[in-house]
Motif scaffolding. Structure first.
Motif, PDB file in Angstrom:
ATOM      1  N   PHE A 119       1.837  -2.818   6.192  1.00 16.66           N
ATOM      2  CA  PHE A 119       3.269  -3.232   5.259  1.00 16.66           C
ATOM      3  C   PHE A 119       4.076  -3.718   6.167  1.00 16.66           C
ATOM      4  CE2 PHE A 119       1.012  -0.374   2.342  1.00 16.66           C
ATOM      5  CZ  PHE A 119       0.610  -1.437   1.430  1.00 16.66           C
ATOM      6  N   GLY A 120       4.035  -4.221   7.206  1.00 21.36           N
ATOM      7  CA  GLY A 120       4.933  -4.773   8.226  1.00 21.36           C
ATOM      8  C   GLY A 120       5.699  -3.947   9.288  1.00 21.36           C
ATOM      9  N   GLY A 121       5.119  -2.743   9.656  1.00 21.11           N
ATOM     10  CA  GLY A 121       5.793  -2.047  10.457  1.00 21.11           C
ATOM     11  C   GLY A 121       6.660  -0.749   9.972  1.00 21.11           C
ATOM     12  N   ALA A 122       7.008   0.211  10.716  1.00 20.85           N
ATOM     13  CA  ALA A 122       7.881   1.382  10.111  1.00 20.85           C
ATOM     14  C   ALA A 122       9.082   1.009   9.893  1.00 20.85           C
ATOM     15  CB  ALA A 122       7.663   2.487  11.175  1.00 20.85           C
ATOM     16  N   ASP A 123       9.802   0.223  10.436  1.00 18.31           N
ATOM     17  CA  ASP A 123      11.169  -0.476   9.916  1.00 18.31           C
ATOM     18  C   ASP A 123      11.208  -0.879   8.643  1.00 18.31           C
ATOM     19  OD1 ASP A 123      12.250   0.738  12.342  1.00 18.31           O
ATOM     20  OD2 ASP A 123      12.421  -1.242  13.292  1.00 18.31           O
ATOM     21  N   ALA A 124      10.119  -1.848   8.245  1.00 12.53           N
ATOM     22  CA  ALA A 124      10.154  -2.390   6.988  1.00 12.53           C
ATOM     23  C   ALA A 124       9.953  -1.333   5.925  1.00 12.53           C
ATOM     24  CB  ALA A 124       8.919  -3.640   6.978  1.00 12.53           C
ATOM     25  N   ILE A 125       8.851  -0.378   6.151  1.00 14.49           N
ATOM     26  CA  ILE A 125       8.680   0.598   5.231  1.00 14.49           C
ATOM     27  C   ILE A 125       9.734   1.435   4.889  1.00 14.49           C
ATOM     28  CG2 ILE A 125       7.114   2.581   4.691  1.00 14.49           C
ATOM     29  CD1 ILE A 125       5.010   1.128   6.409  1.00 14.49           C
ATOM     30  N   ARG A 126      10.538   1.948   6.015  1.00 15.31           N
ATOM     31  CA  ARG A 126      11.893   2.642   5.827  1.00 15.31           C
ATOM     32  C   ARG A 126      13.005   1.948   5.332  1.00 15.31           C
ATOM     33  NH1 ARG A 126      11.468   4.273  10.855  1.00 15.31           N
ATOM     34  NH2 ARG A 126      12.497   2.843  11.824  1.00 15.31           N
ATOM     35  N   GLU A 127      12.975   0.638   5.439  1.00 14.30           N
ATOM     36  CA  GLU A 127      14.242  -0.081   4.756  1.00 14.30           C
ATOM     37  C   GLU A 127      13.959  -0.031   2.985  1.00 14.30           C
ATOM     38  OE1 GLU A 127      16.270  -4.549   4.764  1.00 14.30           O
ATOM     39  OE2 GLU A 127      14.627  -3.959   6.246  1.00 14.30           O
ATOM     40  N   ARG A 128      12.503  -0.129   2.823  1.00 12.55           N
ATOM     41  CA  ARG A 128      12.461  -0.229   1.381  1.00 12.55           C
ATOM     42  C   ARG A 128      12.101   1.375   0.689  1.00 12.55           C
ATOM     43  NH1 ARG A 128       8.215  -4.381  -1.756  1.00 12.55           N
ATOM     44  NH2 ARG A 128       8.980  -3.994  -3.889  1.00 12.55           N
ATOM     45  N   CYS A 129      11.583   2.248   1.611  1.00 13.32           N
ATOM     46  CA  CYS A 129      11.166   3.366   0.992  1.00 13.32           C
ATOM     47  C   CYS A 129      12.148   4.543   1.431  1.00 13.32           C
ATOM     48  CB  CYS A 129       9.589   3.757   1.285  1.00 13.32           C
ATOM     49  SG  CYS A 129       8.643   2.585   0.748  1.00 13.32           S
ATOM     50  N   GLY A 130      12.911   4.477   2.213  1.00 13.10           N
ATOM     51  CA  GLY A 130      13.677   5.572   2.667  1.00 13.10           C
ATOM     52  C   GLY A 130      13.197   6.455   3.956  1.00 13.10           C
ATOM     53  N   SER A 131      12.012   6.186   4.097  1.00 13.32           N
ATOM     54  CA  SER A 131      11.144   6.952   5.092  1.00 13.32           C
ATOM     55  C   SER A 131      10.022   6.176   5.669  1.00 13.32           C
ATOM     56  CB  SER A 131      10.760   8.289   4.789  1.00 13.32           C
ATOM     57  OG  SER A 131      11.646   9.145   4.274  1.00 13.32           O
ATOM     58  N   ALA A 132       9.742   6.262   6.907  1.00 12.05           N
ATOM     59  CA  ALA A 132       8.309   5.774   7.446  1.00 12.05           C
ATOM     60  C   ALA A 132       7.202   6.582   7.098  1.00 12.05           C
ATOM     61  CB  ALA A 132       8.603   5.481   8.879  1.00 12.05           C
ATOM     62  N   LEU A 133       6.166   5.951   7.351  1.00 10.64           N
ATOM     63  CA  LEU A 133       4.994   6.875   6.952  1.00 10.64           C
ATOM     64  C   LEU A 133       4.726   8.034   8.059  1.00 10.64           C
ATOM     65  CD1 LEU A 133       2.405   4.085   5.951  1.00 10.64           C
ATOM     66  CD2 LEU A 133       3.693   5.779   4.472  1.00 10.64           C
ATOM     67  N   SER A 134       4.470   9.260   7.436  1.00  8.76           N
ATOM     68  CA  SER A 134       4.226  10.407   8.067  1.00  8.76           C
ATOM     69  C   SER A 134       3.148  11.220   7.493  1.00  8.76           C
ATOM     70  CB  SER A 134       5.368  11.055   8.545  1.00  8.76           C
ATOM     71  OG  SER A 134       5.810  11.590   7.357  1.00  8.76           O
ATOM     72  N   THR A 135       2.819  12.307   8.193  1.00  5.40           N
ATOM     73  CA  THR A 135       2.023  13.352   7.509  1.00  5.40           C
ATOM     74  C   THR A 135       2.543  13.823   6.390  1.00  5.40           C
ATOM     75  OG1 THR A 135       2.739  15.231   8.781  1.00  5.40           O
ATOM     76  CG2 THR A 135       0.700  14.121   9.542  1.00  5.40           C
ATOM     77  N   GLN A 136       3.927  13.715   6.220  1.00  8.59           N
ATOM     78  CA  GLN A 136       4.671  14.155   4.687  1.00  8.59           C
ATOM     79  C   GLN A 136       4.392  13.201   3.711  1.00  8.59           C
ATOM     80  OE1 GLN A 136       5.986  17.093   4.634  1.00  8.59           O
ATOM     81  NE2 GLN A 136       7.697  16.952   3.135  1.00  8.59           N
ATOM     82  N   ALA A 137       4.171  11.876   3.906  1.00  9.64           N
ATOM     83  CA  ALA A 137       3.935  10.922   2.766  1.00  9.64           C
ATOM     84  C   ALA A 137       2.788  11.070   1.799  1.00  9.64           C
ATOM     85  CB  ALA A 137       3.825   9.521   3.166  1.00  9.64           C
ATOM     86  N   VAL A 138       2.838  10.771   0.693  1.00  8.24           N
ATOM     87  CA  VAL A 138       1.756  10.868  -0.228  1.00  8.24           C
ATOM     88  C   VAL A 138       0.650   9.613   0.203  1.00  8.24           C
ATOM     89  CG1 VAL A 138       0.986  10.904  -2.598  1.00  8.24           C
ATOM     90  CG2 VAL A 138       2.682  12.513  -1.834  1.00  8.24           C
ATOM     91  N   GLY A 139       1.291   8.528   0.158  1.00  6.96           N
ATOM     92  CA  GLY A 139       0.451   7.213   0.167  1.00  6.96           C
ATOM     93  C   GLY A 139      -0.789   7.436   1.136  1.00  6.96           C
ATOM     94  N   PRO A 140      -0.662   7.860   2.386  1.00  9.32           N
ATOM     95  CA  PRO A 140      -1.654   7.784   3.352  1.00  9.32           C
ATOM     96  C   PRO A 140      -2.568   8.839   3.101  1.00  9.32           C
ATOM     97  CG  PRO A 140       0.301   7.660   4.264  1.00  9.32           C
ATOM     98  CD  PRO A 140       0.587   8.069   3.235  1.00  9.32           C
ATOM     99  N   LYS A 141      -2.140   9.927   2.119  1.00 10.74           N
ATOM    100  CA  LYS A 141      -3.325  11.013   1.726  1.00 10.74           C
ATOM    101  C   LYS A 141      -4.175  10.348   0.693  1.00 10.74           C
ATOM    102  CE  LYS A 141       0.330  14.655   2.577  1.00 10.74           C
ATOM    103  NZ  LYS A 141      -0.332  15.229   3.799  1.00 10.74           N
ATOM    104  N   LEU A 142      -3.385   9.406  -0.159  1.00 12.73           N
ATOM    105  CA  LEU A 142      -4.420   8.847  -1.210  1.00 12.73           C
ATOM    106  C   LEU A 142      -5.340   7.806  -0.680  1.00 12.73           C
ATOM    107  CD1 LEU A 142      -1.521   7.922  -3.880  1.00 12.73           C
ATOM    108  CD2 LEU A 142      -3.240   9.965  -3.875  1.00 12.73           C
ATOM    109  N   ALA A 143      -4.825   7.115   0.444  1.00 15.67           N
ATOM    110  CA  ALA A 143      -5.766   6.169   1.127  1.00 15.67           C
ATOM    111  C   ALA A 143      -6.876   6.944   1.797  1.00 15.67           C
ATOM    112  CB  ALA A 143      -5.003   5.334   2.083  1.00 15.67           C
ATOM    113  N   TRP A 144      -6.660   8.190   2.566  1.00 16.45           N
ATOM    114  CA  TRP A 144      -7.656   9.150   2.835  1.00 16.45           C
ATOM    115  C   TRP A 144      -8.918   9.337   1.986  1.00 16.45           C
ATOM    116  CZ3 TRP A 144      -9.994  13.389   2.265  1.00 16.45           C
ATOM    117  CH2 TRP A 144     -10.852  14.087   3.021  1.00 16.45           C
ATOM    118  N   LEU A 145      -8.274   9.585   0.879  1.00 14.57           N
ATOM    119  CA  LEU A 145      -8.982   9.936  -0.232  1.00 14.57           C
ATOM    120  C   LEU A 145     -10.137   8.927  -0.597  1.00 14.57           C
ATOM    121  CD1 LEU A 145      -7.247  12.088  -2.784  1.00 14.57           C
ATOM    122  CD2 LEU A 145      -9.029  12.952  -1.749  1.00 14.57           C
ATOM    123  N   ALA A 146      -9.656   7.638  -0.782  1.00 16.85           N
ATOM    124  CA  ALA A 146     -10.376   6.602  -1.122  1.00 16.85           C
ATOM    125  C   ALA A 146     -11.276   6.181  -0.159  1.00 16.85           C
ATOM    126  CB  ALA A 146      -9.435   5.372  -1.297  1.00 16.85           C
TER     127      ALA A 146
END
Length: 504
Positions: A119-146
């Protein structure tokens, strides 16, 4: 004539708590159910959601059968819960596996790295979502499940957090609140305050994303079946709740610009209300719990969890005994220094492979010294978060303490001494369940949190402790840097050891 009241229930990491409160703020009854999370592997932290419903129903029945509940009419129900979590269910809302908990679950590090690149790097994600990806984020957990449990993804279909799943069980309505959605990075656009369809499709096309409501909006009404299970009146409105820390902030009125809510619990959480969206590479920028508000937030992976661990190691004495021992230990715990990274760390270092460290031990140290060192370690972590928060553009004019750990004086005094900042202590530190009850009351009529929960004390920093704690804080900051490589190697060894045990 009956008194109008609301029920508020919070599903926390180590317990579920409920309150019955009149609509003018008198707490009539409280109830608690203790529970434990599951840790099936190093870095995995889960919980069976069915426990949430069983405890919620039991708490409601206990509250409504209390002597003080005689003549009370429940007019609304509020629910909050730990988060952000990922509970995946089928179309009927039946859990397909245990819920994956918030940032204390660190299984998705590989998915964080992959999605950040996609998704274009941490800065791009943070600019659109408010936070970069981390263990706090739900998205990577869903990707792990898949990737790791495709049978769950194949059955899909709905995404819940504790508050929304209990709301579903009560009303049959599928929804998520705006704040919780803002922690589902990278699925949610913080500016548009809506889902990002294209990113959500890339991460988890098998999930039907829920409609969004603001915390406090009426989500539905208690069904006949739910009424039979809980004792709540059928037809009573149920409000959309939110994540527990944000409900805690509401419970103490910490939602004005410049307020910082400091939650003393199993984990330590900080929520700073800011006038405009603020982002940080080390913190979480989120949508606030109320429309038009914004937050800069931080969270430590362990705080009260360390004191609970020590209590168990010490043979399970009562907390009052351990606090009394710690009070007899001098500031600095007799030359002990601890890193509180016993489950990795969330903010501000974002290191899931960080580990707890205790330095300076001698045969002369006591249980009280160790217990005090743990309290001081969490205080150093709070100071670190506050410094990073202000450097990112947050403004902290007032700190309000809440949560179980705020009930005594020692822990809050240590935090004020270490940070050099006063803390307002409200009349009630019940926390998130009170915030949920308040939101429910505000949904059906006027409610004033300053009347519900006025400030009754201020914990001021002591000047005589400042020099020592400044010296120890500098050592604390350097200790992580000097031990990180060893901690990471040991974290890898722990994972490999667990794999060998499971294989055996």
């Amino acid at each position: 004539m009956s008194r109008a009241a609301t029920v508020g229930v919070d599903i926390g990491t180590s317990s579920s708590k409920g309150v019955l409160v009149t609509t003018d703020g008198d707490v009539l009854a409280t109830a608690t159910r203790e529970h434990a999370v599951d840790r099936p592997k190093p870095g995995f932290v889960e919980m069976d959601a069915r426990i949430w419903w069983d405890e919620f129903a039991g708490i409601c029945r206990e509250l409504l059968s209390a002597p003080a509940a005689d003549g009370v009419a429940v007019v609304a129900v509020g629910v909050s819960g730990m988060g952000p979590c990922a509970l995946i269910t089928d179309d009927a809302g039946e859990p397909l596996r245990p819920a994956i908990l918030y940032g204390i679950d660190t299984r998705s590090t590989a998915q964080i790295e992959r999605l950040t690149e996609e998704f274009g790097g941490a800065d791009a994600i943070r600019e659109r979502c408010g936070s970069a990806l981390s263990t706090q984020a739900v998205g990577p957990k869903l990707a792990w499940l898949a990737e790791n449990e495709p049978e769950v993804a194949a059955r899909r279909r709905r995404l819940f957090m504790p508050s929304s799943w209990l709301g579903f069980r009560l009303t049959g309505e599928y929804y998520l609140d705006h704040h919780s959605a803002s922690q589902c990075t990278p699925l949610h656009d913080a500016s548009a305050q809506d889902w990002i369809p294209e990113w959500a499709h890339d991460v988890a096309p098998w999930v039907d994303l829920p409609p969004l409501l603001w915390p406090g909006e009426v989500a539905g009404r208690v069904t006949v079946d739910a009424a039979a299970s809980t004792g709540l009146p059928a037809g009573v409105p149920v409000i959309a709740g939110t994540i527990d820390a944000w409900s805690e902030a509401l419970s103490v009125g910490a939602q004005n610009d410049g307020d910082l809510m400091l939650m003393y619990g199993t984990t330590m959480f900080l929520v700073n209300t800011v006038p405009e969206p603020v982002t940080s590479s080390a913190l979480w920028g989120t949508v606030g719990a109320l429309p038009g508000t914004h937050n800069l937030a931080g969270g430590m992976a362990t705080s009260g969890a360390i004191t609970a661990w020590l209590r168990e190691l010490f043979g399970s004495p009562g907390y009052p005994e351990l606090i009394a021992l710690a009070e007899r230990s001098p500031a600095g715990a007799g030359g002990l220094l601890m890193l509180p990274y016993f489950a990795g760390e969330r903010t501000p270092i974002a290191d899931p492979d960080a580990r707890g460290v205790i330095v300076g031990l001698t045969v002369s140290h006591t249980r009280g010294d160790l217990y005090r060192a743990a309290l001081e370690a969490t205080a150093f972590g709070v100071r670190h978060n506050i410094e990073v928060m202000e450097a990112a553009g947050g403004r902290i004019d007032r700190i309000v303490a809440v949560g179980g750990g705020a009930q005594g004086t020692l822990w809050t005094q240590i935090v004020s001494d270490v940070t050099g900042r006063p803390q307002a202590i409200p009349s009630l530190v019940v926390g998130a369940s009170l915030g949920a009850a308040f939101l429910a009351a505000a949904a059906v009529g006027p409610a004033d949190i300053d009347r519900w929960n006025p400030v009754v004390d201020v914990r001021s920093p002591r000047a005589e402790a400042a020099e020592l704690y400044d010296e120890l804080y500098a050592l604390y900051r350097g200790l992580y840097v000097r031990t990180a490589e060893t901690a990471h190697a040991l974290a890898d060894l722990q994972r490999r050891s667990a794999s060998l045990v499971l294989a055996g």
